[in-house]
Design a protein around this motif. Structure first.
Motif, mmCIF file in Angstrom:
data_model
loop_
_atom_site.group_PDB
_atom_site.id
_atom_site.type_symbol
_atom_site.label_atom_id
_atom_site.label_comp_id
_atom_site.label_asym_id
_atom_site.label_seq_id
_atom_site.Cartn_x
_atom_site.Cartn_y
_atom_site.Cartn_z
ATOM 1 N N LEU A 126 -0.089 14.698 16.576
ATOM 2 C CA LEU A 126 -0.575 15.995 17.049
ATOM 3 C C LEU A 126 -0.623 16.061 18.575
ATOM 4 O O LEU A 126 -0.295 17.083 19.164
ATOM 5 C CB LEU A 126 -1.955 16.301 16.470
ATOM 6 C CG LEU A 126 -1.972 16.735 15.007
ATOM 7 C CD1 LEU A 126 -3.396 16.753 14.466
ATOM 8 C CD2 LEU A 126 -1.316 18.095 14.847
ATOM 9 N N VAL A 127 -1.050 14.974 19.211
ATOM 10 C CA VAL A 127 -1.180 14.991 20.678
ATOM 11 C C VAL A 127 0.106 14.576 21.378
ATOM 12 O O VAL A 127 0.226 14.713 22.590
ATOM 13 C CB VAL A 127 -2.361 14.126 21.171
ATOM 14 C CG1 VAL A 127 -3.670 14.651 20.644
ATOM 15 C CG2 VAL A 127 -2.189 12.665 20.815
ATOM 16 N N GLY A 128 1.058 14.053 20.617
ATOM 17 C CA GLY A 128 2.348 13.723 21.197
ATOM 18 C C GLY A 128 2.411 12.416 21.955
ATOM 19 O O GLY A 128 3.330 12.194 22.742
ATOM 20 N N ARG A 129 1.465 11.534 21.709
ATOM 21 C CA ARG A 129 1.501 10.199 22.307
ATOM 22 C C ARG A 129 0.630 9.258 21.489
ATOM 23 O O ARG A 129 -0.290 9.698 20.810
ATOM 24 C CB ARG A 129 1.039 10.217 23.762
ATOM 25 C CG ARG A 129 -0.423 10.492 23.975
ATOM 26 C CD ARG A 129 -0.814 10.330 25.427
ATOM 27 N NE ARG A 129 -1.233 8.984 25.711
ATOM 28 C CZ ARG A 129 -2.498 8.615 25.864
ATOM 29 N NH1 ARG A 129 -3.458 9.476 25.779
ATOM 30 N NH2 ARG A 129 -2.798 7.366 26.120
ATOM 31 N N PRO A 130 0.926 7.959 21.537
ATOM 32 C CA PRO A 130 0.129 7.004 20.765
ATOM 33 C C PRO A 130 -1.310 6.956 21.265
ATOM 34 O O PRO A 130 -1.572 7.053 22.462
ATOM 35 C CB PRO A 130 0.821 5.656 21.012
ATOM 36 C CG PRO A 130 2.125 5.969 21.632
ATOM 37 C CD PRO A 130 2.023 7.322 22.252
ATOM 38 N N ILE A 131 -2.223 6.801 20.346
ATOM 39 C CA ILE A 131 -3.637 6.645 20.682
ATOM 40 C C ILE A 131 -3.981 5.173 20.535
ATOM 41 O O ILE A 131 -3.719 4.562 19.498
ATOM 42 C CB ILE A 131 -4.520 7.498 19.751
ATOM 43 C CG1 ILE A 131 -4.231 8.977 19.986
ATOM 44 C CG2 ILE A 131 -5.993 7.187 19.976
ATOM 45 C CD1 ILE A 131 -4.934 9.911 19.027
ATOM 46 N N ARG A 132 -4.537 4.606 21.594
ATOM 47 C CA ARG A 132 -4.941 3.193 21.556
ATOM 48 C C ARG A 132 -6.324 3.087 20.937
ATOM 49 O O ARG A 132 -7.242 3.793 21.329
ATOM 50 C CB ARG A 132 -4.970 2.609 22.965
ATOM 51 C CG ARG A 132 -3.618 2.552 23.638
ATOM 52 C CD ARG A 132 -3.706 1.900 25.011
ATOM 53 N NE ARG A 132 -4.767 2.421 25.852
ATOM 54 C CZ ARG A 132 -4.618 3.418 26.729
ATOM 55 N NH1 ARG A 132 -3.465 4.007 26.874
ATOM 56 N NH2 ARG A 132 -5.630 3.819 27.460
ATOM 57 N N ILE A 133 -6.456 2.178 20.000
ATOM 58 C CA ILE A 133 -7.734 1.935 19.346
ATOM 59 C C ILE A 133 -8.269 0.608 19.867
ATOM 60 O O ILE A 133 -7.554 -0.385 19.904
ATOM 61 C CB ILE A 133 -7.563 1.867 17.803
ATOM 62 C CG1 ILE A 133 -6.926 3.139 17.275
ATOM 63 C CG2 ILE A 133 -8.894 1.598 17.125
ATOM 64 C CD1 ILE A 133 -7.681 4.411 17.566
ATOM 65 N N SER A 134 -9.544 0.610 20.267
ATOM 66 C CA SER A 134 -10.161 -0.628 20.743
ATOM 67 C C SER A 134 -10.131 -1.657 19.630
ATOM 68 O O SER A 134 -10.399 -1.348 18.475
ATOM 69 C CB SER A 134 -11.620 -0.385 21.151
ATOM 70 O OG SER A 134 -11.688 0.557 22.180
ATOM 71 N N GLN A 135 -9.813 -2.869 20.007
ATOM 72 C CA GLN A 135 -9.778 -3.940 19.022
ATOM 73 C C GLN A 135 -11.157 -4.583 18.937
ATOM 74 O O GLN A 135 -11.887 -4.647 19.916
ATOM 75 C CB GLN A 135 -8.748 -4.982 19.418
ATOM 76 C CG GLN A 135 -7.338 -4.435 19.395
ATOM 77 C CD GLN A 135 -6.331 -5.497 19.801
ATOM 78 O OE1 GLN A 135 -6.668 -6.635 20.048
ATOM 79 N NE2 GLN A 135 -5.089 -5.099 19.852
ATOM 80 N N VAL A 136 -11.503 -5.057 17.741
ATOM 81 C CA VAL A 136 -12.777 -5.718 17.513
ATOM 82 C C VAL A 136 -12.480 -7.117 17.002
ATOM 83 O O VAL A 136 -11.636 -7.297 16.133
ATOM 84 C CB VAL A 136 -13.622 -4.922 16.494
ATOM 85 C CG1 VAL A 136 -14.909 -5.638 16.182
ATOM 86 C CG2 VAL A 136 -13.896 -3.521 17.010
ATOM 87 N N LYS A 157 -2.140 22.268 23.666
ATOM 88 C CA LYS A 157 -2.146 22.695 22.268
ATOM 89 C C LYS A 157 -2.345 21.522 21.316
ATOM 90 O O LYS A 157 -3.023 21.645 20.303
ATOM 91 C CB LYS A 157 -0.856 23.430 21.932
ATOM 92 C CG LYS A 157 -0.749 24.776 22.580
ATOM 93 C CD LYS A 157 0.555 25.455 22.201
ATOM 94 C CE LYS A 157 0.680 26.781 22.916
ATOM 95 N NZ LYS A 157 1.947 27.459 22.614
ATOM 96 N N GLY A 158 -1.771 20.380 21.643
ATOM 97 C CA GLY A 158 -1.903 19.207 20.772
ATOM 98 C C GLY A 158 -3.329 18.712 20.678
ATOM 99 O O GLY A 158 -3.791 18.327 19.603
ATOM 100 N N ILE A 159 -4.044 18.734 21.798
ATOM 101 C CA ILE A 159 -5.439 18.282 21.802
ATOM 102 C C ILE A 159 -6.283 19.242 20.961
ATOM 103 O O ILE A 159 -7.122 18.821 20.169
ATOM 104 C CB ILE A 159 -5.991 18.197 23.246
ATOM 105 C CG1 ILE A 159 -5.233 17.153 24.059
ATOM 106 C CG2 ILE A 159 -7.488 17.896 23.249
ATOM 107 C CD1 ILE A 159 -5.419 15.737 23.587
ATOM 108 N N VAL A 160 -6.056 20.533 21.126
ATOM 109 C CA VAL A 160 -6.806 21.521 20.359
ATOM 110 C C VAL A 160 -6.506 21.362 18.874
ATOM 111 O O VAL A 160 -7.415 21.385 18.037
ATOM 112 C CB VAL A 160 -6.496 22.957 20.854
ATOM 113 C CG1 VAL A 160 -7.128 23.989 19.946
ATOM 114 C CG2 VAL A 160 -6.986 23.130 22.281
ATOM 115 N N ALA A 161 -5.226 21.180 18.533
ATOM 116 C CA ALA A 161 -4.850 20.982 17.129
ATOM 117 C C ALA A 161 -5.500 19.706 16.579
ATOM 118 O O ALA A 161 -5.988 19.691 15.441
ATOM 119 C CB ALA A 161 -3.335 20.905 16.992
ATOM 120 N N ALA A 162 -5.532 18.652 17.385
ATOM 121 C CA ALA A 162 -6.163 17.406 16.947
ATOM 122 C C ALA A 162 -7.663 17.605 16.762
ATOM 123 O O ALA A 162 -8.255 17.067 15.821
ATOM 124 C CB ALA A 162 -5.883 16.292 17.956
ATOM 125 N N GLY A 163 -8.281 18.391 17.655
ATOM 126 C CA GLY A 163 -9.712 18.693 17.516
ATOM 127 C C GLY A 163 -9.994 19.427 16.216
ATOM 128 O O GLY A 163 -10.965 19.120 15.509
#
Length: 122
Positions: A79-89, A22-28
């Motif tokens: 929304l997804v219930g876990r931290p999202i890692r962002i690629s560093q530049v 459900k969290g992935i769908v809500a995030a989408g």
């Protein structure tokens, strides 16, 4: 790229197969709303929906938005219930190619370096 971003991009493009969390769908849906309000982002979303770009292309656009707007990234993480890692530049615009992930605590001593120059071991 964080695999969760790819899942969100797939959900936003409408091609998430099987029973999705459900969290992935809500995030989408959240991404669709955000991207629908901007001409450039909407084009990326429409191209992903039509299969003209792979989900990775949409995920990269979502990742860039997360990097540009940390609050958007935090909202997706919630929304997804876990931290999202962002690629560093780095300063030259190149994606950083290393990353450490520690689960259940980190080792006592950890050192990570991008580059070590003029190291003398006398």
């Amino acid at each position: 790229m964080d695999p969760i971003l790819l899942s969100i991009a797939t959900a936003a493009a409408g091609s998430l197969a099987g029973e999705a969390a459900k969290g992935i769908v809500a995030a989408g849906k959240f991404v669709r709303e955000r991207f629908g309000g901007d001409e450039g982002r909407e084009l990326v979303l429409l191209r992903a929906e039509a299969g003209k770009i792979p989900p990775e292309g949409l995920a990269a656009a979502i990742e860039q938005d997360c990097a540009d707007d940390p609050e958007f990234g935090r909202a997706l993480s919630e929304l997804v219930g876990r931290p999202i890692r962002i690629s560093q530049v780095d300063q030259s615009g190149q994606q950083v190619m290393f990353q450490n992930n520690f689960h259940d605590g980190a080792p006592k001593n950890v050192v990570q370096a991008d580059r070590i120059e003029n190291l003398r071991l006398d």
